[in-house]
Design a protein around this motif. Structure first.
Motif, PDB file in Angstrom:
ATOM      1  N   ALA A   3       0.842  -1.193   0.000  1.00  0.00           N
ATOM      2  CA  ALA A   3       0.000   0.000   0.000  1.00  0.00           C
ATOM      3  C   ALA A   3       0.877   1.243   0.000  1.00  0.00           C
ATOM      4  CB  ALA A   3      -0.894  -0.004   1.228  1.00  0.00           C
ATOM      5  N   PRO A   4       0.488   2.252  -0.759  1.00  0.00           N
ATOM      6  CA  PRO A   4       1.256   3.494  -0.754  1.00  0.00           C
ATOM      7  C   PRO A   4       1.239   4.131   0.638  1.00  0.00           C
ATOM      8  CG  PRO A   4      -0.280   3.449  -2.591  1.00  0.00           C
ATOM      9  CD  PRO A   4      -0.601   2.275  -1.698  1.00  0.00           C
ATOM     10  N   SER A   5       2.283   4.873   0.929  1.00  0.00           N
ATOM     11  CA  SER A   5       2.340   5.583   2.212  1.00  0.00           C
ATOM     12  C   SER A   5       1.276   6.660   2.242  1.00  0.00           C
ATOM     13  CB  SER A   5       3.709   6.245   2.377  1.00  0.00           C
ATOM     14  OG  SER A   5       4.727   5.288   2.300  1.00  0.00           O
ATOM     15  N   ALA A   6       0.785   6.952   3.421  1.00  0.00           N
ATOM     16  CA  ALA A   6      -0.246   7.984   3.549  1.00  0.00           C
ATOM     17  C   ALA A   6       0.415   9.348   3.728  1.00  0.00           C
ATOM     18  CB  ALA A   6      -1.152   7.667   4.730  1.00  0.00           C
ATOM     19  N   PHE A  14      -7.410   5.336  -6.851  1.00  0.00           N
ATOM     20  CA  PHE A  14      -6.404   5.412  -7.920  1.00  0.00           C
ATOM     21  C   PHE A  14      -5.735   4.056  -8.099  1.00  0.00           C
ATOM     22  CE2 PHE A  14      -4.237   6.715  -4.021  1.00  0.00           C
ATOM     23  CZ  PHE A  14      -3.009   6.065  -4.079  1.00  0.00           C
ATOM     24  N   PHE A  15      -5.104   3.868  -9.268  1.00  0.00           N
ATOM     25  CA  PHE A  15      -4.367   2.638  -9.533  1.00  0.00           C
ATOM     26  C   PHE A  15      -3.097   2.628  -8.680  1.00  0.00           C
ATOM     27  CE2 PHE A  15      -6.188   2.833 -14.040  1.00  0.00           C
ATOM     28  CZ  PHE A  15      -7.078   1.792 -13.847  1.00  0.00           C
ATOM     29  N   SER A  16      -2.847   1.523  -7.985  1.00  0.00           N
ATOM     30  CA  SER A  16      -1.628   1.410  -7.193  1.00  0.00           C
ATOM     31  C   SER A  16      -0.671   0.366  -7.769  1.00  0.00           C
ATOM     32  CB  SER A  16      -1.958   1.081  -5.737  1.00  0.00           C
ATOM     33  OG  SER A  16      -2.855  -0.009  -5.657  1.00  0.00           O
ATOM     34  N   GLU A  17      -1.192  -0.568  -8.571  1.00  0.00           N
ATOM     35  CA  GLU A  17      -0.316  -1.553  -9.202  1.00  0.00           C
ATOM     36  C   GLU A  17      -0.916  -1.989 -10.530  1.00  0.00           C
ATOM     37  OE1 GLU A  17       1.617  -5.933  -8.174  1.00  0.00           O
ATOM     38  OE2 GLU A  17       1.418  -4.459  -6.568  1.00  0.00           O
ATOM     39  N   TYR A  18      -0.012  -2.252 -11.485  1.00  0.00           N
ATOM     40  CA  TYR A  18      -0.360  -2.673 -12.841  1.00  0.00           C
ATOM     41  C   TYR A  18       0.511  -3.876 -13.137  1.00  0.00           C
ATOM     42  CZ  TYR A  18       0.245  -2.261 -18.017  1.00  0.00           C
ATOM     43  OH  TYR A  18       0.352  -2.474 -19.377  1.00  0.00           O
ATOM     44  N   VAL A  19      -0.107  -5.021 -13.461  1.00  0.00           N
ATOM     45  CA  VAL A  19       0.647  -6.234 -13.765  1.00  0.00           C
ATOM     46  C   VAL A  19       0.398  -6.610 -15.219  1.00  0.00           C
ATOM     47  CG1 VAL A  19       0.949  -8.688 -13.237  1.00  0.00           C
ATOM     48  CG2 VAL A  19       0.477  -7.059 -11.385  1.00  0.00           C
ATOM     49  N   ARG A 139       2.810   2.231  -8.040  1.00  0.00           N
ATOM     50  CA  ARG A 139       2.813   3.684  -7.833  1.00  0.00           C
ATOM     51  C   ARG A 139       3.869   4.049  -6.809  1.00  0.00           C
ATOM     52  NH1 ARG A 139      -1.949   5.890 -10.106  1.00  0.00           N
ATOM     53  NH2 ARG A 139      -1.347   7.596 -11.393  1.00  0.00           N
ATOM     54  N   LYS A 140       4.612   5.094  -7.057  1.00  0.00           N
ATOM     55  CA  LYS A 140       5.593   5.576  -6.086  1.00  0.00           C
ATOM     56  C   LYS A 140       4.855   5.973  -4.799  1.00  0.00           C
ATOM     57  CE  LYS A 140       8.710   7.446  -9.637  1.00  0.00           C
ATOM     58  NZ  LYS A 140       9.946   6.711  -9.421  1.00  0.00           N
ATOM     59  N   PRO A 141       5.469   5.750  -3.636  1.00  0.00           N
ATOM     60  CA  PRO A 141       4.805   6.058  -2.360  1.00  0.00           C
ATOM     61  C   PRO A 141       4.394   7.521  -2.216  1.00  0.00           C
ATOM     62  CG  PRO A 141       6.781   4.750  -1.988  1.00  0.00           C
ATOM     63  CD  PRO A 141       6.767   5.124  -3.437  1.00  0.00           C
ATOM     64  N   THR A 142       5.039   8.415  -2.953  1.00  0.00           N
ATOM     65  CA  THR A 142       4.720   9.840  -2.865  1.00  0.00           C
ATOM     66  C   THR A 142       3.470  10.213  -3.649  1.00  0.00           C
ATOM     67  OG1 THR A 142       6.242  10.180  -4.704  1.00  0.00           O
ATOM     68  CG2 THR A 142       7.098  10.582  -2.480  1.00  0.00           C
ATOM     69  N   TRP A 160       5.659   5.928 -11.349  1.00  0.00           N
ATOM     70  CA  TRP A 160       5.675   4.477 -11.135  1.00  0.00           C
ATOM     71  C   TRP A 160       7.089   3.941 -10.963  1.00  0.00           C
ATOM     72  CZ3 TRP A 160       0.945   1.965 -11.023  1.00  0.00           C
ATOM     73  CH2 TRP A 160      -0.152   2.692 -11.491  1.00  0.00           C
ATOM     74  N   ASP A 161       7.211   2.862 -10.168  1.00  0.00           N
ATOM     75  CA  ASP A 161       8.444   2.089 -10.062  1.00  0.00           C
ATOM     76  C   ASP A 161       8.217   0.781 -10.801  1.00  0.00           C
ATOM     77  OD1 ASP A 161       9.845   3.919  -8.377  1.00  0.00           O
ATOM     78  OD2 ASP A 161       8.760   3.140  -6.646  1.00  0.00           O
ATOM     79  N   GLY A 162       9.229   0.313 -11.528  1.00  0.00           N
ATOM     80  CA  GLY A 162       9.092  -0.893 -12.338  1.00  0.00           C
ATOM     81  C   GLY A 162       9.713  -2.125 -11.701  1.00  0.00           C
ATOM     82  N   PHE A 163       9.088  -3.274 -11.964  1.00  0.00           N
ATOM     83  CA  PHE A 163       9.548  -4.559 -11.453  1.00  0.00           C
ATOM     84  C   PHE A 163       9.489  -5.592 -12.578  1.00  0.00           C
ATOM     85  CE2 PHE A 163       7.900  -2.073  -8.003  1.00  0.00           C
ATOM     86  CZ  PHE A 163       8.838  -2.235  -6.998  1.00  0.00           C
ATOM     87  N   ALA A 164      10.275  -6.660 -12.421  1.00  0.00           N
ATOM     88  CA  ALA A 164      10.389  -7.688 -13.465  1.00  0.00           C
ATOM     89  C   ALA A 164       9.063  -8.392 -13.745  1.00  0.00           C
ATOM     90  CB  ALA A 164      11.447  -8.708 -13.053  1.00  0.00           C
TER      91      ALA A 164
END
Length: 168
Positions: A3-6, A14-19, A139-142, A160-164
């Motif tokens: 979960a993103p930081s508050a 809002f979208f928090s993750e996209y796979v 999504r970046k925590p900010t 966004w931050d990217g992952f494999a």
């Protein structure tokens, strides 16, 4: 997903993750940081997938409730068992690829967008791990609110931050 930081309450989901993983391993995670539970049906929330620059679209009407500080995961029915185990809603089998825009709407009002509606970027938006093809984006925590302009140029590295592939 995490979960993103508050950093303050959001005014909207809002979208928090996209796979966008291998085969049918696809999912969208929607985060609620509004301070109250949201009834998705009552709010007429939906996910619109705009394929190949908008040549065709798919609308997924969302159902259920997402609690404050919780995530709601939508996935295709043919995703892997690991994804389906955390999915709050399953829908269909023909989902996005890296060149398709994915939009979160309340009724017909865009409240968040991944990609650019009406534009086909070729294979993907972004580069390397921070791209919309064969990667997971978080999504970046900010970031505490969505991008309500689905028509502007999209650079995933901004929010966004990217992952494999197949990180979920």
């Amino acid at each position: 997903g995490g979960a993103p930081s508050a950093f303050g309450a959001s005014t909207e989901l809002f979208f928090s993750e996209y796979v966008e993983g291998s085969s049918f391993n696809k999912a969208i995670e929607i985060f609620n940081n509004t301070g109250a539970a949201i009834d998705l049906s009552a709010g007429n929330y939906n996910v619109l997938i705009s394929f190949n620059g908008g040549t065709s679209t798919l609308t997924i009407n969302l159902t259920g409730t997402v609690a404050d500080q919780d995530a709601f995961v939508v996935a295709p029915t043919n995703a892997s068992a690991a994804i389906l185990a955390v999915a709050d809603q399953q829908f269909g089998t023909a989902w996005f690829n890296g060149d398709d825009a994915v939009v979160l709407r309340k009724g017909t009002t865009v409240i968040d967008a991944i990609g650019q509606i009406g534009f086909d970027p070729g294979a993907e938006w972004g580069t390397g791990l921070t791209s919309t093809a064969d990667n997971t984006l978080r999504r970046k925590p900010t970031v505490t609110d969505g991008d309500p302009n689905g028509g502007d140029a999209f650079d995933p590295s901004v929010q966004w931050d990217g992952f494999a592939t197949d990180t979920f």
